[in-house]
Design a protein around this motif. Structure first.
Motif, short mmCIF file in Angstrom:
data_model
loop_
_atom_site.label_atom_id
_atom_site.label_comp_id
_atom_site.label_asym_id
_atom_site.label_seq_id
_atom_site.Cartn_x
_atom_site.Cartn_y
_atom_site.Cartn_z
N ILE A 94 0.84 -1.21 0.00
CA ILE A 94 0.00 0.00 0.00
C ILE A 94 0.88 1.26 0.00
O ILE A 94 1.97 1.25 0.60
CB ILE A 94 -0.95 -0.02 1.24
CG1 ILE A 94 -1.97 1.10 1.16
CG2 ILE A 94 -0.18 0.02 2.55
CD1 ILE A 94 -3.12 0.93 2.15
N ASP A 95 0.44 2.33 -0.68
CA ASP A 95 1.20 3.58 -0.69
C ASP A 95 1.09 4.30 0.66
O ASP A 95 0.13 4.09 1.40
CB ASP A 95 0.66 4.52 -1.79
CG ASP A 95 1.14 4.11 -3.17
OD1 ASP A 95 1.91 3.14 -3.27
OD2 ASP A 95 0.71 4.76 -4.15
N ALA A 96 2.05 5.20 0.91
CA ALA A 96 2.10 5.88 2.21
C ALA A 96 1.27 7.16 2.25
O ALA A 96 1.19 7.82 3.28
CB ALA A 96 3.55 6.21 2.55
N ASP A 97 0.65 7.55 1.12
CA ASP A 97 -0.04 8.85 1.08
C ASP A 97 -1.56 8.73 1.17
O ASP A 97 -2.28 9.68 0.88
CB ASP A 97 0.36 9.60 -0.19
CG ASP A 97 0.00 8.82 -1.45
OD1 ASP A 97 -0.47 7.69 -1.32
OD2 ASP A 97 0.19 9.36 -2.55
N LEU A 98 -2.03 7.53 1.54
CA LEU A 98 -3.47 7.23 1.70
C LEU A 98 -4.25 7.37 0.40
O LEU A 98 -5.46 7.53 0.42
CB LEU A 98 -4.10 8.08 2.82
CG LEU A 98 -3.64 7.72 4.23
CD1 LEU A 98 -4.35 8.60 5.26
CD2 LEU A 98 -3.86 6.25 4.56
N GLN A 99 -3.55 7.29 -0.74
CA GLN A 99 -4.29 7.23 -2.02
C GLN A 99 -4.87 5.83 -2.22
O GLN A 99 -5.77 5.65 -3.05
CB GLN A 99 -3.38 7.60 -3.19
CG GLN A 99 -3.16 9.10 -3.29
CD GLN A 99 -2.72 9.51 -4.67
OE1 GLN A 99 -1.55 9.32 -5.02
NE2 GLN A 99 -3.62 10.05 -5.47
N ASP A 100 -4.30 4.86 -1.49
CA ASP A 100 -4.86 3.52 -1.47
C ASP A 100 -5.56 3.39 -0.11
O ASP A 100 -4.88 3.35 0.92
CB ASP A 100 -3.76 2.45 -1.55
CG ASP A 100 -2.90 2.60 -2.80
OD1 ASP A 100 -3.42 3.08 -3.82
OD2 ASP A 100 -1.71 2.23 -2.73
N ASN A 197 -12.45 4.16 -5.80
CA ASN A 197 -12.18 5.48 -6.37
C ASN A 197 -10.94 6.02 -5.69
O ASN A 197 -10.86 6.04 -4.47
CB ASN A 197 -13.36 6.42 -6.12
CG ASN A 197 -14.54 6.03 -6.99
OD1 ASN A 197 -14.39 5.66 -8.15
ND2 ASN A 197 -15.73 6.08 -6.41
N ARG A 198 -9.95 6.42 -6.49
CA ARG A 198 -8.68 6.83 -5.89
C ARG A 198 -8.75 8.25 -5.38
O ARG A 198 -8.93 9.19 -6.15
CB ARG A 198 -7.57 6.70 -6.94
CG ARG A 198 -6.19 6.76 -6.31
CD ARG A 198 -5.14 6.18 -7.22
NE ARG A 198 -4.10 5.60 -6.40
CZ ARG A 198 -2.82 5.97 -6.47
NH1 ARG A 198 -2.44 6.89 -7.31
NH2 ARG A 198 -1.93 5.40 -5.68
N PRO A 199 -8.63 8.44 -4.07
CA PRO A 199 -8.66 9.80 -3.53
C PRO A 199 -7.35 10.53 -3.84
O PRO A 199 -6.40 9.91 -4.32
CB PRO A 199 -8.82 9.59 -2.04
CG PRO A 199 -8.29 8.24 -1.77
CD PRO A 199 -8.40 7.43 -3.01
N GLU A 200 -7.30 11.82 -3.52
CA GLU A 200 -6.04 12.54 -3.73
C GLU A 200 -5.10 12.27 -2.56
O GLU A 200 -5.54 11.81 -1.50
CB GLU A 200 -6.29 14.03 -3.90
CG GLU A 200 -7.10 14.67 -2.82
CD GLU A 200 -7.48 16.11 -3.16
OE1 GLU A 200 -6.63 16.85 -3.65
OE2 GLU A 200 -8.63 16.48 -2.92
N ARG A 201 -3.82 12.54 -2.76
CA ARG A 201 -2.85 12.30 -1.68
C ARG A 201 -3.16 13.27 -0.53
O ARG A 201 -3.53 14.41 -0.76
CB ARG A 201 -1.45 12.38 -2.27
CG ARG A 201 -0.57 13.48 -1.85
CD ARG A 201 0.76 13.59 -2.57
NE ARG A 201 1.57 12.42 -2.85
CZ ARG A 201 2.44 11.90 -1.99
NH1 ARG A 201 2.60 12.41 -0.79
NH2 ARG A 201 3.16 10.85 -2.35
N ILE A 202 -3.02 12.79 0.73
CA ILE A 202 -3.46 13.62 1.85
C ILE A 202 -2.58 14.83 2.09
O ILE A 202 -3.04 15.85 2.56
CB ILE A 202 -3.58 12.81 3.17
CG1 ILE A 202 -2.34 11.94 3.39
CG2 ILE A 202 -4.86 12.02 3.21
CD1 ILE A 202 -2.16 11.50 4.82
MG MG Z 1 0.36 8.75 -4.42
#
Ligand code: MG
Ligand code: UDP
Length: 304
Positions: A94-100, A197-202
């Motif tokens: 999983i990515d670290a920016d909460l896009q997942d 749905n992929r949110p934007e990076r936090i």
């Molecule tokens: Mg990202």
């Protein structure tokens, strides 16, 4: 109880880490009585406070494990290290920016119980990403799919849940130019998507500038397809035919000699350079494989 390792590549994510950690730790409640969770953070040579933040968490919680690279080796190398160090029954990336969205890992787990060894996150919509990023990603996944003989799911990144069997098969693949989202399906295990749905990076900026995106795209194409070489053959045949037609029709009879020479030279030079460039992409990859350098170097690991 069975175990799950959650693998998180981190590069200069100081702005995201606290919030991400919170959401990831909350997953323990969701998985209570089902799976024991461990977290493997790979600090990919960050030069911000990521390392300190992660080490603070690791001091308090032995289930938070850290791999610190000696420098930035890239997203794909970071995931590779996470999978190398993972010993659990399942691993999730999983990515670290909460896009997942972390909560989706639970849905992936449930889906896997239906008999799937790979459950991947398939993006429906991407929120607030540039039109260029959306269009290039859309086009790239489709071009790649048309070029490869294996089933690579479209609109799918590295966000996925895999069983130990898949991980062990994957870990045997030690190629240097890694395109993990195709290497995992290459193993051939049964797979299924979970849609989101992929949110934007936090917070913070993307760590994938155009140069890194292109490198990854090239690795995808040249590591998984020989179609570019077929393309050279096709092009040479086409030029040969064109030359014969031009000769037959006497198209150049009316033109001045310098123009003809200039045209012919430019055309042959550009086609030759293109062909050399394509072959060069393969040769450079053979060279890197022959050197056989490690995919990453670990400076320090914590809680392993
Ligand atoms: Mg990202
Ligand atoms: N990342 C990494 N090394 C890099 C670039 C990115 O470990 O050299 C990590 C990054 O911290 C994040 C993930 O890979 O957890 C995906 O990066 P990012 O979110 O910037 O990519 P995008 O979502 O914009 O494609």
């Amino acid at each position: 109880m069975k175990t799950l390792d959650i693998i998180v590549p981190v590069y200069n994510e100081e702005a995201c880490l606290n919030q991400t950690m919170q959401r990831l730790l909350e997953l323990r409640t969701k998985f209570k009585g089902k799976l024991n969770l461990n977290y493997i953070f790979i600090n990919d040579g960050s030069n911000d406070k990521s390392e300190e933040i992660l080490e603070e968490y690791a001091k308090k919680d032995k289930n938070i494990k850290i791999i610190n690279f000696s420098r930035n080796f890239g997203h794909q190398a970071a995931i590779t290290a996470g999978l190398d160090y993972s010993k659990a029954d399942y691993s999730a990336i999983i990515d670290a920016d909460l896009q997942d969205p972390p909560e989706l890992i639970y849905d992936m787990y449930e889906k896997s119980l239906e008999g799937y060894d790979i459950v991947y996150g398939k993006r429906l919509k991407r929120k607030n990403e540039t039109a260029f990023k959306k269009l290039s990603a859309w086009g790239f996944y489709r071009i790649l799919k048309s070029m490869c003989n294996i089933e690579i799911p479209t609109d799918t990144g590295d966000f996925r849940f895999i069983t130990k069997d898949v991980r062990e098969a994957f870990n045997k693949m030690r190629e240097k130019h890694r395109f993990i989202r195709a290497m995992v399906p290459w193993t051939g295990f049964r797979s299924a998507p979970v849609y989101f749905n992929r949110p934007e990076r936090i917070a913070g900026e993307t760590k994938y500038p155009l140069s890194k995106m292109l490198k990854l795209a090239f690795d995808g194409i040249f590591s998984f397809s020989f179609k570019p070489i077929d393309f050279i053959f096709g092009l040479s045949a086409l030029l040969f035919l064109a030359a014969i037609v031009i000769l037959g029709l006497g198209i150049f009879d009316e033109m001045e000699e310098e123009y003809i020479i200039c045209f012919a030279l430019t055309l042959t030079c550009s086609v030759n350079l293109l062909a050399m460039g394509i072959l060069g992409q393969y040769i450079a990859r053979i060279y890197d494989e022959a050197k056989d350098r490690p995919i990453y170097i670990v400076k320090k690991s914590i809680n392993f």
